[in-house]
Design an enzyme around this catalytic site. Sequence first.
Site, PDB file in Angstrom:
ATOM      1  N   GLY A 243       0.856  -1.194   0.000  1.00  0.00           N
ATOM      2  CA  GLY A 243       0.000   0.000   0.000  1.00  0.00           C
ATOM      3  C   GLY A 243       0.895   1.249   0.000  1.00  0.00           C
ATOM      4  O   GLY A 243       2.061   1.166   0.447  1.00  0.00           O
ATOM      5  N   GLY A 244       0.377   2.402  -0.480  1.00  0.00           N
ATOM      6  CA  GLY A 244       1.161   3.632  -0.490  1.00  0.00           C
ATOM      7  C   GLY A 244       2.505   3.407  -1.148  1.00  0.00           C
ATOM      8  O   GLY A 244       2.552   2.907  -2.265  1.00  0.00           O
ATOM      9  N   ASP A 245       3.593   3.751  -0.420  1.00  0.00           N
ATOM     10  CA  ASP A 245       4.926   3.546  -0.979  1.00  0.00           C
ATOM     11  C   ASP A 245       5.645   2.424  -0.271  1.00  0.00           C
ATOM     12  O   ASP A 245       6.854   2.411  -0.202  1.00  0.00           O
ATOM     13  CB  ASP A 245       5.716   4.860  -0.885  1.00  0.00           C
ATOM     14  CG  ASP A 245       5.783   5.381   0.549  1.00  0.00           C
ATOM     15  OD1 ASP A 245       5.008   4.807   1.389  1.00  0.00           O
ATOM     16  OD2 ASP A 245       6.572   6.280   0.845  1.00  0.00           O
ATOM     17  N   GLU A 246       4.875   1.509   0.302  1.00  0.00           N
ATOM     18  CA  GLU A 246       5.483   0.388   1.008  1.00  0.00           C
ATOM     19  C   GLU A 246       5.523  -0.843   0.109  1.00  0.00           C
ATOM     20  O   GLU A 246       4.500  -1.251  -0.459  1.00  0.00           O
ATOM     21  CB  GLU A 246       4.649   0.042   2.257  1.00  0.00           C
ATOM     22  CG  GLU A 246       4.753   1.060   3.346  1.00  0.00           C
ATOM     23  CD  GLU A 246       3.798   0.810   4.495  1.00  0.00           C
ATOM     24  OE1 GLU A 246       3.888   1.470   5.510  1.00  0.00           O
ATOM     25  OE2 GLU A 246       2.925  -0.095   4.320  1.00  0.00           O
TER      26      GLU A 246
END
Lengths: 343, 575
Positions: free
Chosen positions: B489-492
């Site tokens: 998710g996001g920048d993970e």
Amino acid sequence: MPRCLHLLGLAALLLSLPALATPPLRLLSWPGYADEDLVAAFEQRYQHPVEVTLVHSDEQLRRQFNRQQGRYFDLIAANTAELQALHAQQRLLALPLQQLPNRLRQQRRFRDLQTLPGISADGQVYAIPYAYAEMGLIYDRQQLSQAPQSIASLWDPALHGRVLIYDGGSHNFALAALRQGLPPFDLPAQALSELARDLQALRRNSLTFYRGPEESAELFISQGAALMFANYGQQQVKLLRDAGADIGYSIPREGALAWLDCWAINQASQQVELALRWIDYSLEPPVSQTLSERHGLGSTLEGAADALPAQARLHWLQPVENEQRRSQLWQAIHSGKRQLPGE
Amino acid sequence: MIMPLSIATRLSLLLLAFALLLAASIGYYAWSQSRDALLHAAREELLGANRVLALNLSESLNQSARHVQLLAALPNTRMALASHAPQLAAAARNRQAQAFAQLLHFHPQYSQLRLISLEQFGLERIRVERADGHIRRLRSGQLEEKGHFPYVYLTRQLRAGQVRFSPININDEQGSSDLEQRPNLRIATPVVDSYQQTLGVLVLNIDLERLFNQLRNNLPSHYRLFLANTEGDFLLHPDPQQAFAFERGQRSLLQAQFPALAGLLDEDSAPRVADLGRQASAEHLVGAFSRVSLDSDQGTRVLILGLAVEHSHVVAGANRLAGQMLQLGLLLSLLAALLALWLGRAFSAPLRAMVKEIQHFSEHRQIGTLPLQREDELGLLARSIYQQQSQILEQIQQLHDSHQAAEHLAHHDPLTGLGNRLLFIDRLQHAISNARRSGKRLALVFVDLDYFKEINDSHGHAMGDAVLRQVANLLRGATRAGDTVARLGGDEFVILYDGLDTHSDLPQIAGKLLARFQNRLLIDGQEIHIQASMGISRFPEDGQDSVSLLQHADRAMYQAKRDGRNRIRFSNEHG
């Protein structure tokens, strides 16, 4: 052959045994003792067939009773003389009287069995009286104005061709003996030959011979006979009167032969119980009464009218001195021989 | 339990039943029609034979009567009885005795012929008879007086030329030679002189057994003979016990045994056929009976003559016909059965083939060969099935495709095409189980981009998305095919290194990965420098399950952030 087939055969044999084991009750009898309706009622009551054989002479009776080495018949109706002979041959069964309750219905003289000749011996009883008659003379009242007084009337040339005679040797010799004043049942050999001549003359004087009662009545009427020796006595009288004949009946002065017929059981019978039932059945009033009502014979029951003429000399049949000789002579006479045996 | 019958069987049975019914009814009709005709013919044949036999019997006896009449009328016969001329009479008797002997010689059924005088109490004047097979004449000393016998005293009442038939009985007259104890008929006639004076009687004895044997010779051997007198007493019977029963003190009567024939005892009754049932030796007999009248002048003497055959003879023709009908019926039924079987199969085979194809289709989802070319109802059915199957296949394909898409969507990140958290957790749990079994090791690398928010803010979300795609490519390129890269998710991002023998290479691998982030990325003509902080957790050292491994890697990553970003931290590193 496989064993199972043997077994099958045996099974079939066993299954067929009951059929083989129940032949009819065989009666050897005289006309009038076992009428069809009485036999049918007995068959119905005991669910067992009955075969009746009728005879018209003692010779026939003896011949028939000897059928199948003497084992054929269960019951026999015979006169006391014949029974004596049969008992002498040990052919008759001693009767258990307690199994014949209807005997109590009989007249005292027919119940006292020890006093009657020929049917008891050594305290045993071999026969039960059933019917009786005497042998008188029957005459046509149109042709004979007077009743015949003597046996000799049978020889009367005036009646040539109009006399009827019974076809039985023993009785006829007794008849001829009475005419000559001889003892009818115990004749010396010489007398026998002489009486044979007499009987030949009787045959020549006669129209013909009869055997049964019906035959005698038919011949008497159709052939216009004038005189008849009544071997069956009142039985013939009744038949003739019923047929409208104008006849008379007389007992000759020499006396009349008489017979007492009894039921006896064959020693060799396989159906003794049933045979006893027949005897007891025959002594029931409705059955015994037919003897007198239908046939003019004497019934042995209490209350029955005495069938015998009063004050008549009666010669009850007895065994004769030489049955075979009488029979042989009679056959020669009957056949029409001019030369008789022993002449 | 009753097995349900197939259509083909039912159809075959129906056709068969129909064919059998048809064959049976036609056969029965034909048989019953012809049977009556055959039975009628057989009865007629029996009646015909009876008529012939009756004719022969009465003809034979009437001929005998004529013999007696002829002899009685001869002058020699009268002379033989003449009492006024003894010598002439003796000579005449000698001549007549020869004539008598001749007559006996030519007629085997004649057993005795006598001339009897009315004088001397009916003395026999001539007596010629059969004895032990020879014909003999009795000497005068042997002759007997017979006036008391009915054949004399009844016959003498007749006029010249008249005859008397005696009743038939068993002859018990003594000394009558071969005739003794045999069935006997006497024919007698008076002998009358020219003054109509009766001189005597002529008596012929006929041995009926011989007569019937003669008559029987002209008949086929399977015929059985019955004869009864006017009263119905049997004189001849297949069962000897029934014949002449009256001579043995019993009665055996035609009308009692066969009530259907009682009418024959009445005058003028016509011949008739009757079923006699089981007779002696268990034969089932059918007989034709008729009256035979012997015309005599003392009333007609009537005999009832019966001719019988076994029932099977009568129905033989009809039974033969029945047999033929049965054979024909069986043949037709067999043909019908074959036809029914063939029809059933012809009808059911394409159905069965189609059913097989349908079953095949449901198991394998493949359209088989169907009789599409047929132009009948089966063709129509086949085409409908084909159409349906095609539709089903199409729909299944669509369903499969959308299922695949949904499946992919559920486990992948639509932006980068990498697996999502769901897929990753699943893979991680699998890997943990495998590692536990094999004793191998795992490593989990948590990657978080540094300053990604700033890039988003300064370059816009489109640039952000492009960056994320590039990073995904970068990570994919940096890992082996067996390793799993996912975007949480996001920048993970997270990477699972699976099936490691040892953790010793990890610092090197991680170092290479970090090195990749040191270069600038070229996106839409812009150079973007993006770096990442990474946390590493190891199995089994840092956790036994997916949750703790992820937590440890996450914490290690934050440690790397805290330590100044763009660096790597292991989970158990502190400080």
